[in-house]
Design a protein around this motif. Sequence first.
Motif, mmCIF file in Angstrom:
data_model
loop_
_atom_site.group_PDB
_atom_site.id
_atom_site.type_symbol
_atom_site.label_atom_id
_atom_site.label_comp_id
_atom_site.label_asym_id
_atom_site.label_seq_id
_atom_site.Cartn_x
_atom_site.Cartn_y
_atom_site.Cartn_z
ATOM 1 N N TYR A 252 -18.957 61.928 1.013
ATOM 2 C CA TYR A 252 -17.908 62.900 0.740
ATOM 3 C C TYR A 252 -18.564 64.039 -0.017
ATOM 4 C CZ TYR A 252 -13.888 65.204 -1.334
ATOM 5 O OH TYR A 252 -12.971 66.149 -1.723
ATOM 6 N N VAL A 253 -18.399 65.279 0.470
ATOM 7 C CA VAL A 253 -19.108 66.419 -0.091
ATOM 8 C C VAL A 253 -18.133 67.542 -0.422
ATOM 9 C CG1 VAL A 253 -20.849 68.189 0.352
ATOM 10 C CG2 VAL A 253 -21.216 65.860 1.166
ATOM 11 N N ASP A 254 -18.204 68.010 -1.664
ATOM 12 C CA ASP A 254 -17.427 69.161 -2.109
ATOM 13 C C ASP A 254 -18.338 69.987 -3.009
ATOM 14 O OD1 ASP A 254 -15.689 71.020 -3.076
ATOM 15 O OD2 ASP A 254 -14.171 69.607 -3.746
ATOM 16 N N VAL A 255 -18.859 71.096 -2.493
ATOM 17 C CA VAL A 255 -19.828 71.889 -3.251
ATOM 18 C C VAL A 255 -19.516 73.373 -3.156
ATOM 19 C CG1 VAL A 255 -21.685 70.203 -2.947
ATOM 20 C CG2 VAL A 255 -21.421 72.058 -1.296
ATOM 21 N N ILE A 275 -15.435 66.357 4.094
ATOM 22 C CA ILE A 275 -15.912 67.666 3.660
ATOM 23 C C ILE A 275 -14.762 68.456 3.074
ATOM 24 C CG2 ILE A 275 -16.440 69.904 4.663
ATOM 25 C CD1 ILE A 275 -18.889 68.966 5.760
ATOM 26 N N CYS A 276 -14.970 68.970 1.881
ATOM 27 C CA CYS A 276 -14.011 69.863 1.237
ATOM 28 C C CYS A 276 -14.829 70.991 0.636
ATOM 29 C CB CYS A 276 -13.210 69.127 0.171
ATOM 30 S SG CYS A 276 -11.950 70.153 -0.611
ATOM 31 N N SER A 277 -15.248 71.930 1.483
ATOM 32 C CA SER A 277 -16.182 72.943 1.039
ATOM 33 C C SER A 277 -16.202 74.104 2.013
ATOM 34 C CB SER A 277 -17.590 72.338 0.915
ATOM 35 O OG SER A 277 -18.529 73.339 0.634
ATOM 36 N N LYS A 278 -16.599 75.258 1.510
ATOM 37 C CA LYS A 278 -16.761 76.427 2.366
ATOM 38 C C LYS A 278 -18.231 76.614 2.758
ATOM 39 C CE LYS A 278 -12.856 78.677 0.072
ATOM 40 N NZ LYS A 278 -12.398 79.810 -0.755
ATOM 41 N N LEU A 279 -18.987 75.546 2.683
ATOM 42 C CA LEU A 279 -20.408 75.633 2.962
ATOM 43 C C LEU A 279 -20.666 76.041 4.416
ATOM 44 C CD1 LEU A 279 -21.087 72.845 4.687
ATOM 45 C CD2 LEU A 279 -21.009 71.845 2.414
ATOM 46 N N MET A 280 -21.757 76.744 4.610
ATOM 47 C CA MET A 280 -22.148 77.168 5.956
ATOM 48 C C MET A 280 -23.044 76.103 6.562
ATOM 49 S SD MET A 280 -20.577 79.966 6.423
ATOM 50 C CE MET A 280 -21.386 80.542 7.909
ATOM 51 N N LEU A 281 -22.865 75.841 7.830
ATOM 52 C CA LEU A 281 -23.669 74.829 8.512
ATOM 53 C C LEU A 281 -24.671 75.490 9.442
ATOM 54 C CD1 LEU A 281 -20.909 72.240 9.458
ATOM 55 C CD2 LEU A 281 -22.514 72.143 7.564
ATOM 56 N N GLN A 292 -16.271 59.220 12.146
ATOM 57 C CA GLN A 292 -15.025 59.668 11.518
ATOM 58 C C GLN A 292 -15.309 60.884 10.645
ATOM 59 O OE1 GLN A 292 -13.009 56.532 9.432
ATOM 60 N NE2 GLN A 292 -13.089 55.116 11.161
ATOM 61 N N LEU A 293 -14.513 61.934 10.835
ATOM 62 C CA LEU A 293 -14.682 63.167 10.081
ATOM 63 C C LEU A 293 -13.361 63.539 9.415
ATOM 64 C CD1 LEU A 293 -16.250 65.738 9.265
ATOM 65 C CD2 LEU A 293 -15.540 66.749 11.455
ATOM 66 N N LYS A 294 -13.389 63.651 8.084
ATOM 67 C CA LYS A 294 -12.218 64.080 7.321
ATOM 68 C C LYS A 294 -12.501 65.480 6.784
ATOM 69 C CE LYS A 294 -9.015 62.636 3.670
ATOM 70 N NZ LYS A 294 -8.699 61.596 2.657
ATOM 71 N N VAL A 295 -11.647 66.430 7.157
ATOM 72 C CA VAL A 295 -11.890 67.828 6.836
ATOM 73 C C VAL A 295 -10.755 68.379 5.994
ATOM 74 C CG1 VAL A 295 -12.423 70.103 7.785
ATOM 75 C CG2 VAL A 295 -13.084 68.064 9.042
ATOM 76 N N CYS A 296 -11.118 69.091 4.914
ATOM 77 C CA CYS A 296 -10.116 69.703 4.047
ATOM 78 C C CYS A 296 -9.725 71.084 4.579
ATOM 79 C CB CYS A 296 -10.671 69.821 2.639
ATOM 80 S SG CYS A 296 -9.424 70.315 1.422
ATOM 81 N N SER A 297 -8.565 71.547 4.184
ATOM 82 C CA SER A 297 -8.041 72.828 4.644
ATOM 83 C C SER A 297 -9.006 73.977 4.392
ATOM 84 C CB SER A 297 -6.715 73.132 3.944
ATOM 85 O OG SER A 297 -5.798 72.097 4.138
ATOM 86 N N CYS A 298 -9.711 73.942 3.269
ATOM 87 C CA CYS A 298 -10.596 75.053 2.945
ATOM 88 C C CYS A 298 -11.753 75.158 3.928
ATOM 89 C CB CYS A 298 -11.126 74.912 1.524
ATOM 90 S SG CYS A 298 -12.207 73.508 1.270
ATOM 91 N N PHE A 321 -7.363 65.744 9.215
ATOM 92 C CA PHE A 321 -7.154 66.965 8.460
ATOM 93 C C PHE A 321 -6.227 66.685 7.277
ATOM 94 C CE2 PHE A 321 -7.664 69.510 12.627
ATOM 95 C CZ PHE A 321 -9.028 69.634 12.426
ATOM 96 N N SER A 322 -6.559 67.218 6.100
ATOM 97 C CA SER A 322 -5.685 67.035 4.938
ATOM 98 C C SER A 322 -6.039 68.048 3.870
ATOM 99 C CB SER A 322 -5.829 65.618 4.374
ATOM 100 O OG SER A 322 -7.119 65.452 3.799
ATOM 101 N N HIS A 323 -5.159 68.179 2.883
ATOM 102 C CA HIS A 323 -5.472 68.943 1.671
ATOM 103 C C HIS A 323 -6.021 67.951 0.664
ATOM 104 C CE1 HIS A 323 -3.604 72.416 3.320
ATOM 105 N NE2 HIS A 323 -2.365 71.972 3.218
ATOM 106 N N MET A 324 -7.298 68.057 0.348
ATOM 107 C CA MET A 324 -7.915 67.087 -0.555
ATOM 108 C C MET A 324 -7.795 67.485 -2.022
ATOM 109 S SD MET A 324 -11.314 66.029 1.564
ATOM 110 C CE MET A 324 -11.250 65.733 3.337
ATOM 111 N N LYS A 325 -7.486 68.747 -2.286
ATOM 112 C CA LYS A 325 -7.330 69.192 -3.672
ATOM 113 C C LYS A 325 -6.606 70.523 -3.656
ATOM 114 C CE LYS A 325 -11.659 71.789 -3.971
ATOM 115 N NZ LYS A 325 -12.905 71.981 -4.716
ATOM 116 N N ASP A 326 -6.261 71.016 -4.849
ATOM 117 C CA ASP A 326 -5.613 72.315 -4.957
ATOM 118 C C ASP A 326 -6.633 73.414 -4.690
ATOM 119 O OD1 ASP A 326 -3.231 71.134 -5.634
ATOM 120 O OD2 ASP A 326 -3.673 71.190 -7.794
#
Length: 415
Positions: A252-255, A275-281, A292-298, A321-326
């Motif tokens: 789980y990555v949020d950076v 993933i809960c991040s705006k990181l570029m791939l 399995q891939l869980k992706v946050c709205s951001c 897809f989900s909102h993992m944080k505010d």
Amino acid sequence: MDIISDLSDELLLKILQLVPTKVAVSTSILSKRWEYLWMWLPKLDYCDSIGSDHECGRLQSFLDRNLPLHRAPVIESFRLRICCSCLKPKNIKMSVLTAVSHCARELEILNQFFLAKPEILPSNLYTCKTLVILKLVGEIFLDVPRMVSLPSLKTLELERVTYFKDGTLQRLLSNCPILEYLVLILKDQDNSGKLTVVVPSLQSLSLYIPYAHDIDGVVIETPCLKYFILWDLSWQDHYFLIENMPFLAEAYVDVNLSDTKSLIGSITSVKRLGICSKLMLDEDFVFNQLEQLKVCSCTFFFSNRLFWLLKASSNLQGLYFSHMKDHDYSLQDMDDWNEPSTVPECMLSSLQTLHWSTYTGEPRERDIAVYILKNARHLKTATIKSTESEVPKSEMLKELELSSRASAACQLMFE
């Protein structure tokens, strides 16, 4: 009471283990038979009451007078939670010393109250041969001596503690030869310089760097790691050096980092990724084992990032897809969904499950959902969970039901 008193000491101790330590100790006034029975308890859990100086004073007196007389040869578990100022560093240190001298296997110290001298850990804690689990939380000063040996330690949790200097943490970790589970939650409004985690035996790592934590960089070398959680919210950009983790199965990555090549390159072998991040791939990254891939709205509201993730995951079976944080972004700042000219391989060959929680029916979300339904040939279930929204649920459902589906077997469920 007479019937219970006729039971064996072994059974009575098992009964006492089912109640709070405070209650177990209070049974000492029942009779001579019960007077010292609690002293054989292998599990002790002490907690002072928040705001109660009387209770805290009683606990201090009790620990000083009775804990050194404890008779159990092995203390399986010792927990001490400190919520007020009555307990002094010397009292806490003596309690830990007693637990260690009784071959403690699990030790948890939580100190919520600021201490002018937070040196509450005795030096012999760092050479305890029996310790398997160690949890230190709050206002605790970690000054690791040169002589360190924790040969049995498998679980270590350090939450918001203060480190004596750079290198303190790694000195501790390097002397835990069979450590498997590590949780590091760094302190807010603090500076840790370079954080180094080099543990060959480690299988699970959870690292949390808060926004106001000043850090120069992170070095991770954990070749046996299977489970990785990273929350790196630091305001200051810093480097990340991670050696390859070939056995990593879940991450789980949020950076907030600008350069994520080392980080992403180290987790490409995962089977489950959040993933809960705006990181570029980088387009060269391939997650060929990802199921399995869980992706946050951001992330998924930035269309290029979502498409790259799907394109890199050729064997993906479940998409969530989900909102993992505010979040602090607004819909106006998000990218429009421009339908790609090509379809990711996973949609053509492997994707079977779509699960979307907190669906609002907003046009950008609707376009993404319609795109997936239209192109996922092997989709079996698409579950849409709606939250409070300006778009009526009946209208959301109708839009998706009327959209074309590549999979005739797909069941669309709306909650």
